[in-house]
Design an enzyme around this catalytic site. Sequence first.
Site, short mmCIF file in Angstrom:
data_model
loop_
_atom_site.label_atom_id
_atom_site.label_comp_id
_atom_site.label_asym_id
_atom_site.label_seq_id
_atom_site.Cartn_x
_atom_site.Cartn_y
_atom_site.Cartn_z
N TYR A 190 27.37 50.12 55.93
CA TYR A 190 28.10 48.79 56.92
C TYR A 190 27.59 48.61 58.05
CZ TYR A 190 32.32 51.05 58.88
OH TYR A 190 33.96 51.66 58.43
N ASP A 216 43.61 25.69 50.12
CA ASP A 216 43.57 27.47 49.83
C ASP A 216 43.97 27.13 48.82
OD1 ASP A 216 44.44 29.72 49.08
OD2 ASP A 216 45.50 30.05 50.46
N LYS A 269 41.07 35.04 40.53
CA LYS A 269 41.93 34.34 40.14
C LYS A 269 41.32 33.78 39.05
CE LYS A 269 45.71 34.88 43.60
NZ LYS A 269 45.20 34.84 45.22
N THR A 289 40.65 32.81 47.33
CA THR A 289 40.68 33.99 46.47
C THR A 289 39.66 34.48 45.72
OG1 THR A 289 42.70 34.27 45.06
CG2 THR A 289 42.28 35.33 47.66
N GLU A 337 28.54 44.92 60.25
CA GLU A 337 28.62 44.50 61.43
C GLU A 337 28.15 43.38 61.82
OE1 GLU A 337 29.74 47.95 61.34
OE2 GLU A 337 31.85 47.58 62.27
N ARG A 362 38.00 41.85 44.09
CA ARG A 362 38.77 40.80 44.41
C ARG A 362 38.87 40.53 46.45
NH1 ARG A 362 44.68 42.03 42.39
NH2 ARG A 362 45.13 41.76 44.46
N1 DSN Z 1 50.13 37.41 45.75
C1 DSN Z 1 49.11 36.21 44.90
C2 DSN Z 1 49.65 35.55 43.68
O1 DSN Z 1 50.36 35.94 42.98
O2 DSN Z 1 50.33 33.84 43.51
C3 DSN Z 1 48.74 35.42 45.97
O3 DSN Z 1 48.63 35.96 46.98
#
Ligand code: DSN
Length: 436
Positions: free
Chosen positions: A54, A200, A229, A226, A56, A235
Amino acid sequence: MDMMRDILESDPEIAALMEKELGRIRDGVELIPSENFVSKAVLQAMGSVFTNKYSEGYPRKRYYGGQEFVDSMEELAIERAKKLFGCEHVNVQPYSGSPANMAVFFSLLEVGDSYMGLDLNAGGHLTHGSPVNFSGKLFRINPYTVDRKTHLLDMEEIRKQALAIKPRMILTGLTAYPRKIDFKAFQEICDEVEAYHFSDISHISGLCATGVHESPVKYADVVTTTTHKTLRGPRGAIIMCKKADRYQKKYHPESKKDLAGLIDFNVFPGIQGGPHDHVNAAKAVAFQEALKPDFKIYAKQIVKNAKAMADELMSRGIKLVTDGTDNHLMVIDLSAKNLTGKGKEIQAALDQANIHANKNTIPFEPGSPFNPSGIRLGTPAVTTRNMKENDMKEIARGIATVIDNYNDSKKIEKVKADILELCSNFPLYPGMDMLK
Ligand code: DSN
């Protein structure tokens, strides 16, 4: 892998499902554009002892003891992200894209403030202003959309809208827009109306980090992505921002924090508690991988592969939204084949052929979000498998056959056999089997 043996003994049910999932991804082509296959090193960091801690707070300013190694790990993640994206400040703690975006909303806006974001149907995201999401419930969204005919962003129209609305923030970014975004043009609009620019780049961050797509980092006040991708990490998400709050006097007159301070404060303690240190370690590993020259070659190949797939699909009579792609994704417009609202059925037929894509809305969707008229495809995961343009053409032929024969199980079986053969030439996670 050794680390998998224990689970086989202690929880054979979950182990068997893990093994089946490994088989599923090996035997299929993964075209969901938001998915990818991380390296074994990234997987190992996620399965490490950092999961137990942990922490924080932020490096060297924590609420619990025993942080000497967590601090060094998080500092490495920060330094690597800064180097990768060239940003002034980064927070690597967001659990995923939605909480990252929420922290940005709470940093830049007051509840009820108006902002602009890309409409979900036209390729935006839930957190870009959908009425069922916090971004649409707590804040006043004025969505911008694409041109009705070309389905491209029309910067002059967006500018007019911004001048009329005078939003406090303009959100750029996409989940299903297959073309380049002109971040500089967006920045000019933001400057003209004195709006924060929040970008984003979750889908395209691997392309932005390598110069394959223009990066908004040099323009925007805040950029989120994120990490799982095109960036090919675990993740999770990060938030990058300028240090200074350029509208401090106008929008935050009482605040003593700069923009970096506002963002950090809204991540922790604003929205999150303890960071997921094991995931942050995996982010650091992924950033290191993305800094290597190979990753640029990978990013370039993603786009080459998407273009090859798009060209082959169109030559087979498939209509793509905007008639092509500049990035890693494409959206098939099924309405052009009189398959309006059939996205769900086509997705299921593709799955039967071991081609994994997702149903998606098309601009000005005539169906519904659950029964939409589009299929979204992307090349990050197949490119990780080392597939190249000719393989994309073969997959595209399979997709076209399935769409034209989505009720014909024999034809679908034939495509599946071809896909299985293709996949057998591109091993995925060799040596990871538990049961062999
Ligand atoms: N669910 C994602 C996507 O497939 O684009 C975006 O968060």
